[in-house]
Design a protein around this motif. Structure first.
Motif, mmCIF file in Angstrom:
data_model
loop_
_atom_site.group_PDB
_atom_site.id
_atom_site.type_symbol
_atom_site.label_atom_id
_atom_site.label_comp_id
_atom_site.label_asym_id
_atom_site.label_seq_id
_atom_site.Cartn_x
_atom_site.Cartn_y
_atom_site.Cartn_z
ATOM 1 N N CYS A 62 0.832 -1.191 0.000
ATOM 2 C CA CYS A 62 0.000 0.000 0.000
ATOM 3 C C CYS A 62 0.874 1.252 0.000
ATOM 4 N N HIS A 111 0.282 3.947 1.412
ATOM 5 C CA HIS A 111 0.192 4.694 2.663
ATOM 6 C C HIS A 111 1.355 4.335 3.568
ATOM 7 N N GLN A 112 1.355 3.108 4.053
ATOM 8 C CA GLN A 112 2.455 2.704 4.940
ATOM 9 C C GLN A 112 2.891 1.288 4.622
ATOM 10 N N GLY A 124 1.185 -1.249 3.799
ATOM 11 C CA GLY A 124 0.293 -2.313 4.272
ATOM 12 C C GLY A 124 0.162 -3.400 3.211
ATOM 13 N N CYS A 168 -7.166 -1.497 1.583
ATOM 14 C CA CYS A 168 -6.022 -1.911 2.396
ATOM 15 C C CYS A 168 -6.491 -2.322 3.793
ATOM 16 N N TRP A 219 -4.909 -2.192 6.512
ATOM 17 C CA TRP A 219 -4.375 -1.442 7.636
ATOM 18 C C TRP A 219 -5.166 -0.180 7.938
ATOM 19 N N HIS A 220 -5.269 0.690 6.959
ATOM 20 C CA HIS A 220 -5.994 1.935 7.239
ATOM 21 C C HIS A 220 -7.053 2.240 6.200
ATOM 22 N N GLY A 221 -7.324 1.262 5.325
ATOM 23 C CA GLY A 221 -8.459 1.417 4.416
ATOM 24 C C GLY A 221 -8.216 2.261 3.183
ATOM 25 N N TYR A 222 -6.992 2.520 2.778
ATOM 26 C CA TYR A 222 -6.768 3.182 1.486
ATOM 27 C C TYR A 222 -7.365 2.292 0.403
#
Ligand code: HEM
Ligand code: FES
Lengths: 355, 268
Positions: free
Chosen positions: A280, A282-283, A285, A299, A301-304
């Motif tokens: 991902c 973002h980070q 994920g 994603c 982890w944080h839903g991207y």
């Protein structure tokens, strides 16, 4: 993702989480102060507060470090991971309180500035047992500060995921500094085997969870590499390698593949199969552990979110993933592991057409 | 399998039931183990002294002022202070991490003074953080006699123990010794508070010595590297009422391992 760009936005969930976090801190401090006044009534309030905040900050850091690998074992811990930033910032504030109290207690009202005193009162930097342990706490606090200050996604965007990730990986360095801070500091006075054992147990848990999670990850990776090894069929175009049977991928889910240096997430949805880079934007994920929700790869982890056909986040977002060509022959899925530039649209392979 | 199918996305308002359950379990286990953990942390500390710092509670004492080798107030009051009857000497210290000193022309040695301040005491040793000092009967500078050398025939001793500062040690801080307190002790000595050496005998009983140089001179910064860890040294000891002042032979000071307090012949 929300319609407006506000990656850390408030949900009732988060509010509840924050209330629990604040209560946890409050209960810890009250219990510590209460028990200290029962067991050690002559201890000064300054020492009690210093020890309460120091141990609480250190405990919180352990929990923060353990949540990550815990989620590798059981995804249902993910809500904790998702809310870990607030935990991190709260831990920093508790540690800051400890640092300030110490700076005042041991260094203020003297003949030099407290910050000068912090680094010059004990100058035995060459000795282990007599090492100036307070400086270790200071540098750890500095790292925790940088992490807390850059914890918002604003900084992730501005620094770029690589710099941000390295900065936040330095939490392990901070943890190492703090173990030394405790062992070369208070443990030189408080030599109870129980207290030393507690520090040891903490290290064991942090290390143990990380090693176990890494081993589990390694096994998963190795398994997907074996799959990719299968000999390819002559009907399969040049450059494609066997991935798996499409029936092995659950509907709206993915399978992770590691082929050469490529880490790929192979998604099945409707009657299609598409592949994107597994990490991902973002980070980093693991997208292959995510789902297709409302037509988007989401994603874990944080839903991207990303569209499976072109690896692009739906507007107004601008994240883009590398994409790959996928080919379905009968029940087998093949993939060409050469990535296309991030955000390149590739036709999904149709399952129904090939049956 | 319902649980397999559930998927958590952080930005949704609600986590799926299985995720919420795990999260609750984690929080519950953490919160329930807290009391046990804290009990362990609190209970297994080695304990604290019964030193007292009467901060905010002012005491007025009348006595003779002795500036050297260390600033003492020798009580002439009849009333006991913290159980100690005159003759009793009280070590005077300043505010914060500072020692106390007075201009010899304003307050000559052996003058009678009234000192207001906050008492600090432990194990029969008393110090006073001076807030205010008033001259009651002024001696002329020549008249006063305050020795800065040990009296002839003082006992020579060899001691092993730990060096800290008396202000914190007696009660301002608790604990006021050991590695965690080392930096603070250094700062106090740098500020002019005389070093204190704590010596523990085989029965576990502590005795205390205030340290000065061979001719009564301050020992800071010479002692800085020795603060907060085991030290062996020799010197001449002289009683100052209920205090012991040790005139240290600086060539004898050596760092020792605290756990090997095997007193060998050390002084020549
Ligand atoms: C400017 C930064 C810091 C300074 C000056 C500092 C100083 C100290 C001192 C003097 C002690 C011994 C206190 C005692 O007598 O009990 C101590 C202990 C301790 N510190 Fe720090 N520290 C700092 C930062 C930190 C940070 C960031 C943490 C992590 C949360 C931490 C965790 C601890 C722990 C767990 C102890 C042992 C418990 C205690 O004795 O208070 N310290 N620190
Ligand atoms: S890593 Fe945060 S959303 Fe993917």
């Amino acid at each position: 993702m929300a319609l407006s760009y506000d990656p850390v936005h408030w949900t009732p969930h988060k509010r509840l989480y924050d209330r629990i976090l604040i209560s946890f801190i409050g209960v810890y401090l009250l219990l510590f102060i209460g028990l200290q006044s029962v067991f050690h009534p002559t201890c000064t309030i300054e020492t009690t507060l210093i020890r309460a905040t120091g141990t609480l900050g250190f405990l919180m850091l352990h929990l923060i470090l353990i949540i990550g690998p815990l989620c590798r074992f059981d995804r249902r811990f993910l809500p904790l991971l998702y809310n870990r930033r607030h935990f991190g910032v709260a831990m920093f504030l508790v540690a800051l309180m400890h640092g300030i109290l110490n700076l005042f207690q041991f260094h203020a009202l003297g003949n030099v500035d407290p910050m000068v005193s912090l680094f010059t009162s004990n100058t035995q930097y060459g000795s282990l047992a007599r090492f100036p342990f307070q400086s270790l706490g200071f540098f750890a606090l500095l790292i925790l500060f940088l992490m807390a200050a850059t914890s918002h996604d604003f900084w992730l965007k501005n620094l770029g995921p690589r710099v941000w990730k390295s900065l936040h990986m330095s939490v392990y360095f901070a943890y190492t500094l703090l173990v030394m801070h405790v062992m070369l500091g208070v443990i030189q006075l408080e030599k109870s085997p129980v207290l030393i054992g507690m520090v040891g147990l903490g290290m064991f848990l942090v290390l143990g969870f990380h090693v176990a999670a890494a081993m589990k990850q390694h096994k998963t990776d190795a398994a997907s590499e074996r799959d990719a090894d299968k000999t390819s069929n002559p009907q399969v175009p040049e450059g494609f390698v066997y991935a798996c049977e499409w029936s092995e991928i659950a509907m709206n889910k993915a399978k992770m593949l590691i082929i050469g240096k490529e880490n790929i997430a192979l998604f099945r949805y409707e009657d299609k199969v598409s592949a994107v880079h597994n990490l991902c934007k973002h980070q980093n994920g693991p997208l292959s552990e995510g789902r297709i929700i409302d037509g988007c790869i989401t994603c874990p982890w944080h839903g991207y979110q990303y569209l499976p056909e072109n690896g692009q986040s739906p507007p107004p977002f601008t994240e883009k993933l590398a994409t790959y060509d996928v080919f379905v022959l009968g029940s087998s899925v093949y993939i060409n592991p050469s990535p296309f530039p991030e955000g390149t649209a590739r036709n999904p392979a149709q399952i129904s057409m090939s049956i | 399998m319902q649980e397999e199918e559930e998927f958590y996305i952080g930005w949704l308002a609600k986590a799926p039931p299985s995720f919420a359950r795990r999260t609750r379990q984690f929080i519950l286990v953490s919160v329930l183990s807290l009391p046990l953990l804290i009990c362990g942390l609190v209970y297994f500390q080695k304990g604290f002294s019964n030193g007292v710092f009467e901060y905010g509670k002012e005491t007025s004492l009348v006595g003779k002022f002795t500036p050297s080798p260390l600033p003492f107030l020798r009580l002439t009051d009849k009333d006991p202070v913290y159980g100690q009857l005159p003759p009793c000497s009280i070590l005077l210290v300043g505010m914060g991490k500072h020692g106390f000193s007075a201009d010899p022309n304003t307050i000559p040695a052996e003058s009678t003074v009234r000192v207001d301040g906050f008492l600090i005491y432990r194990d029969g040793k008393i110090a006073l953080q001076v807030k205010n000092i008033a001259l009651l009967d002024k001696k002329s500078p020549e008249e006063g006699n305050s020795p800065s050398r040990p009296a002839p025939g003082s006992t020579s001793v060899s001691l092993r123990g730990e060096i800290t500062d008396p202000k914190c040690f007696l009660g301002v801080m608790n604990p006021g010794e050991g590695k965690p307190h080392q930096d603070c002790a250094v700062r106090c000595l740098a500020g002019g508070i005389p070093p204190l050496m704590k010596v523990r005998d085989e029965q576990g009983k502590d005795s205390y010595y205030l340290l000065v140089g061979e001719n009564g001179s301050p020992l800071f910064p010479f002692l800085q590297p020795y603060v907060g860890s085991g030290v062996g040294l020799c010197g001449l000891v002289q009683a100052h009422d209920n205090w012991n002042v040790l005139y240290v032979d600086t060539t004898s000071v050596q760092r020792i391992n605290k756990y090997a307090l095997d007193a060998g012949p050390m002084c020549h």
